[in-house]
Design an enzyme around this catalytic site. Structure first.
Site, short mmCIF file in Angstrom:
data_model
loop_
_atom_site.label_atom_id
_atom_site.label_comp_id
_atom_site.label_asym_id
_atom_site.label_seq_id
_atom_site.Cartn_x
_atom_site.Cartn_y
_atom_site.Cartn_z
N CYS A 23 0.93 -1.06 0.14
CA CYS A 23 -0.09 -0.14 0.06
C CYS A 23 0.93 1.17 -0.14
CB CYS A 23 -0.86 -0.12 1.21
SG CYS A 23 -1.84 -1.59 1.39
N ARG A 49 1.21 1.71 -5.88
CA ARG A 49 1.54 0.71 -5.06
C ARG A 49 0.00 -0.05 -4.71
NH1 ARG A 49 6.26 1.46 -2.32
NH2 ARG A 49 5.29 0.63 -0.45
N TRP A 96 -3.74 -1.85 -1.16
CA TRP A 96 -4.05 -3.10 -2.13
C TRP A 96 -4.15 -4.15 -1.37
CZ3 TRP A 96 -3.91 -3.99 -7.30
CH2 TRP A 96 -3.79 -5.46 -7.72
N ASN A 122 1.65 0.74 6.12
CA ASN A 122 1.91 -0.12 5.11
C ASN A 122 2.64 -1.20 5.78
OD1 ASN A 122 4.57 0.09 2.60
ND2 ASN A 122 2.79 -1.47 2.73
N GLY A 123 2.26 -2.51 5.44
CA GLY A 123 3.04 -4.01 6.00
C GLY A 123 2.13 -4.81 6.43
N GLU A 500 7.95 -20.35 -20.67
CA GLU A 500 7.70 -19.00 -20.20
C GLU A 500 8.77 -18.07 -20.73
OE1 GLU A 500 5.62 -17.12 -18.85
OE2 GLU A 500 6.71 -15.50 -17.84
N LYS A 504 8.28 -14.67 -22.93
CA LYS A 504 8.75 -13.24 -22.36
C LYS A 504 9.40 -12.55 -23.60
CE LYS A 504 6.79 -12.74 -19.75
NZ LYS A 504 5.91 -13.45 -18.76
N GLU A 507 7.05 -11.60 -26.37
CA GLU A 507 5.88 -10.56 -26.12
C GLU A 507 6.34 -9.18 -26.11
OE1 GLU A 507 3.26 -10.98 -22.77
OE2 GLU A 507 4.85 -11.73 -21.56
N HIS A 523 11.97 -34.16 -33.03
CA HIS A 523 10.71 -34.80 -33.71
C HIS A 523 10.07 -33.56 -34.95
CE1 HIS A 523 10.59 -38.35 -31.36
NE2 HIS A 523 10.63 -37.62 -30.44
N LYS A 623 -3.10 -5.81 -19.96
CA LYS A 623 -2.77 -6.67 -18.50
C LYS A 623 -3.54 -7.57 -18.38
CE LYS A 623 -0.05 -7.26 -15.15
NZ LYS A 623 1.28 -8.09 -15.37
C1 F6R Z 1 2.37 -12.66 -20.19
C2 F6R Z 1 1.20 -12.48 -19.24
C3 F6R Z 1 -0.16 -13.04 -20.01
C4 F6R Z 1 -0.83 -13.67 -18.68
C5 F6R Z 1 -2.27 -14.17 -19.05
C6 F6R Z 1 -3.17 -14.72 -18.01
O1 F6R Z 1 3.35 -11.98 -19.58
O2 F6R Z 1 1.05 -11.72 -18.35
O3 F6R Z 1 0.00 -14.21 -20.69
O4 F6R Z 1 -0.18 -14.75 -17.96
O5 F6R Z 1 -3.06 -13.06 -20.12
O6 F6R Z 1 -3.34 -13.75 -17.29
P1 F6R Z 1 -3.92 -13.85 -15.61
O7 F6R Z 1 -2.90 -14.52 -14.88
O8 F6R Z 1 -4.20 -12.52 -15.12
O9 F6R Z 1 -5.24 -14.74 -15.97
#
Ligand code: F6R
Length: 628
Positions: A23, A49, A96, A122-123, A500, A504, A507, A523, A623
């Site tokens: 927070c 935050r 948060w 905060n904590g 993963e 990264k 994307e 294969h 996001k």
């Molecule tokens: C990649 C990324 C996305 C999310 C995906 C699921 O860096 O952030 O692949 O992982 O959209 O999102 P959540 O976890 O919010 O369901």
């Protein structure tokens, strides 16, 4: 393992354990003028935050004025006008929630029984449940379910005993286990703000006509660039244009001159990092420490559900799916439980007809709002399956529809690419697998102790990897920046890391890349290899070591450039590689994805920088993906 009061909730039973860790707090004493609008804009600057609730308290003519509610700052302001509170002294909080729904009653500031004292925090107060019980026995009435409220009631008792405000705060914080940065005001001493710090950030700002305290410098940077960093174990008393710092332990006075901060407000918000993604990669040791403070009883409850399940699906999208894939190896190797990792958008087609009352879905979603994930949940619920949730956002849809949910305690992730939330998910999932193994008696005491000890060490290990490998990774990004395509290969649990890392790089640096379990590469995919084609291998020293050496040789024989992430001292693999990144020795296989993913998160970041891409806002992405 250290235990605290964080992290897990059962949607109905767990309301007792609501608290907030990540927070922003703020306070100001102005020579003249109204504090409330200053608090409001400062909280806006701390909104990164946390932003699920907000509140302000001001002091005026020996009275306390408070406005608070759940919702984003702008929403709460539109409803309550946060600027409209009298007085030149104020404190504020942007929250948060990491546990329990963000309700108005849980928003800060929190007060004592008589509403004479207001506290923002905060904590995490780990012993709040004991303190609350003790205070209730002595007649205190609690309004919220937060850990923070014990602070205002403890201060209330000390003031009643005749202590001054600063003495009362000192005696109170001595009783707190956990972490805190607090700012306290009281009508009894309406000319000051008392702050204290342990393990949560706290800074003081000094201007011509005002003093400020805050979780972070950006809160007051437009008003002053003179700042004093408060250290752990210190109390600060802010009064008109003055600040006095003392050590909580022996009450010695500390002399510390303000430093000149030359960050722009934008840079300050990222704590000096050029991008949120890099900041969030660096935050991982802290986030991982938070995942070790999850509350025992709720982890146990979730484990019981998993133990009783007829079949377990691990359901998620994107990065969260990769955490599920790694978790399937954890559950299998530790608890001897076969699970089915499923990409959420495929769940309905693949399992929609067969999922039933004996099925359990462990659903992983950082945001808790991903449409594909929620569609899988809906399908499973309609067929009476049990839904368990792991998420970073309390109050999200997933927390409302899951039978039990776990909050992963990562704090807001602003960079679109998931980094810190991925490693936190892995930490929580490994703890669940370990518990299930214990419950089922599938693992020896020695193994349990070793794993618990290593889990405790993971945050420090991650910290050391970032410190020692970042520069090297930066150089690798310079060397490979013009490559058109990459291969990522790993075996066993490391195949999840390969997927993963590939995601990264694709994307955020827009480099088309391919990831496979290394054994599968021959294969078909190997036909792509021609001299100079970069292939990244993730090779911890586990049971797959021997076979991955063979896979490296296959690629090398066809002229590929070999980059490896290996255990320190693994000369055999290093001798085959063009470049290598080293990870320290002695990591159990099931925990290896956490440290092994870190250098390649950094690689993706620096590749994006080299290729002039904005890592925080990759094109075409959001996001939270709320459409199917
Ligand atoms: C990649 C990324 C996305 C999310 C995906 C699921 O860096 O952030 O692949 O992982 O959209 O999102 P959540 O976890 O919010 O369901």
């Amino acid at each position: 393992m250290k235990k605290g009061n964080l992290g897990l909730a059962v949607t109905t039973e767990a309301r007792e354990f609501e608290e907030s860790t990540v927070c922003g707090i703020f306070g100001c004493i102005l020579k003249s003028g109204e504090a409330a609008p200053i608090v409001h804009v400062a909280l806006k600057r701390l909104e990164y935050r946390g932003y699920d609730s907000v509140g302000t308290a001001t002091l005026h003519e020996n009275k306390l004025f408070i406005k608070k509610d759940s919702g984003k700052i702008d929403e709460v302001h539109a409803l309550h006008n946060l600027d409209d509170l009298p007085g030149r002294i104020g404190i504020g909080h942007t929250r948060w929630a990491t546990h329990g729904a963000p309700y108005q009653v849980n928003a800060h500031p929190h007060t004592d029984c008589d509403e004479q004292i207001a506290v923002v925090h905060n904590g995490i107060i780990e012993n709040f449940a004991e303190l609350k019980m003790e205070l209730e026995e002595r007649g205190h009435t609690f309004r919220s379910k937060t850990d923070t409220e014990v602070i205002s009631h403890l201060i209330e008792e000390k003031l009643r005993e005749g202590l001054t405000l600063v003495e009362a705060v000192r005696e109170t914080v001595k009783r707190l286990d956990g972490s805190y940065a607090i700012a306290v005001v009281s009508v009894k001493e309406p000319d000051k703000i008392v702050c204290a710090r342990k393990e949560s950030p706290l800074v003081v700002g000094i201007a011509e006509n005002a003093v400020y305290c805050a979780s972070d410098i950006p809160a007051f940077l437009p008003m002053t660039n003179r700042s004093v960093i408060v250290q752990d174990g210190e109390i600060v008393v802010l009064s008109d244009e003055r600040y006095e710092i003392r050590k909580i332990l022996d009450w010695t006075q500390v002399t510390r001159e303000p430093e000149h901060i030359d960050w722009s407000p934008e840079l300050a918000e990222k704590q000096g990092y050029p991008h949120f993604m890099l900041k969030e990669i660096h935050e991982q040791p802290l986030c991982l420490r938070n995942t070790l403070r999850l509350q025992d009883q709720f982890l146990e409850l979730m484990t019981t559900f998993l133990d009783r399940a007829g079949e377990v699906f691990l359901v998620a999208c994107g990065t969260s799916y990769h955490a599920c894939l790694a978790a399937s190896y954890m559950f299998s190797k530790l608890a001897l439980l076969a699970t089915h990792p499923v990409i959420a958008s495929e769940f309905v087609e693949q399992h929609g007809k067969s999922v039933n009352i004996d099925s359990t879905l462990l659903v992983v979603s950082q945001s808790g709002e991903t449409a594909d994930t929620l569609a899988a949940v809906e399908c499973a619920r309609l067929r009476a399956a049990t839904v368990l949730g792991l998420t970073n956002v309390v109050g999200s849809t997933l927390t409302r529809v899951a039978r039990v949910y776990v909050c992963q305690q990562s704090g807001p992730e602003i960079g679109v690419a998931a980094t810190k939330t991925f490693t936190s998910q892995l930490s929580v999932l490994s703890q669940l697998a370990l518990r299930l193994a214990k419950k089922r008696g599938k693992i020896s005491h020695v193994e349990i102790e070793n794993l618990e000890e290593k889990l405790e060490q993971i945050p420090d290990i991650v910290e050391r990897i970032i410190q020692t490998q970042e520069e090297k990774v930066k150089q690798l990004a310079k060397k490979y920046r013009d490559k058109q395509c990459f291969f990522f290969l790993g075996r066993g649990i490391s195949s999840a890391v390969a997927l993963e890392d590939r995601l990264k790089l694709m994307e955020i640096a827009y480099v088309p890349s391919i990831a496979y379990p290394a054994g599968e590469s021959k294969h078909g995919p190997i036909s792509l290899i021609e001299p100079g084609f970069p292939v990244i291998f993730i090779c911890p020293k586990d049971d797959t070591h021997k076979t991955i050496v063979g896979n490296i040789m296959e690629m090398k024989a066809r002229g590929a450039s070999i980059i490896v992430v290996v255990e320190k001292g693994d000369e055999e693999i290093k001798s085959l590689a063009d470049d290598y990144i080293e990870i320290e020795t002695g990591l159990p296989e099931v925990l290896s994805p956490i440290p092994y993913v870190i250098p390649l998160q950094l690689f993706a970041y620096y590749m994006a920088i080299e290729r002039k891409c904005d890592p925080d806002m990759p094109r075409n992405l959001a996001k939270s993906v709320t459409v199917k």
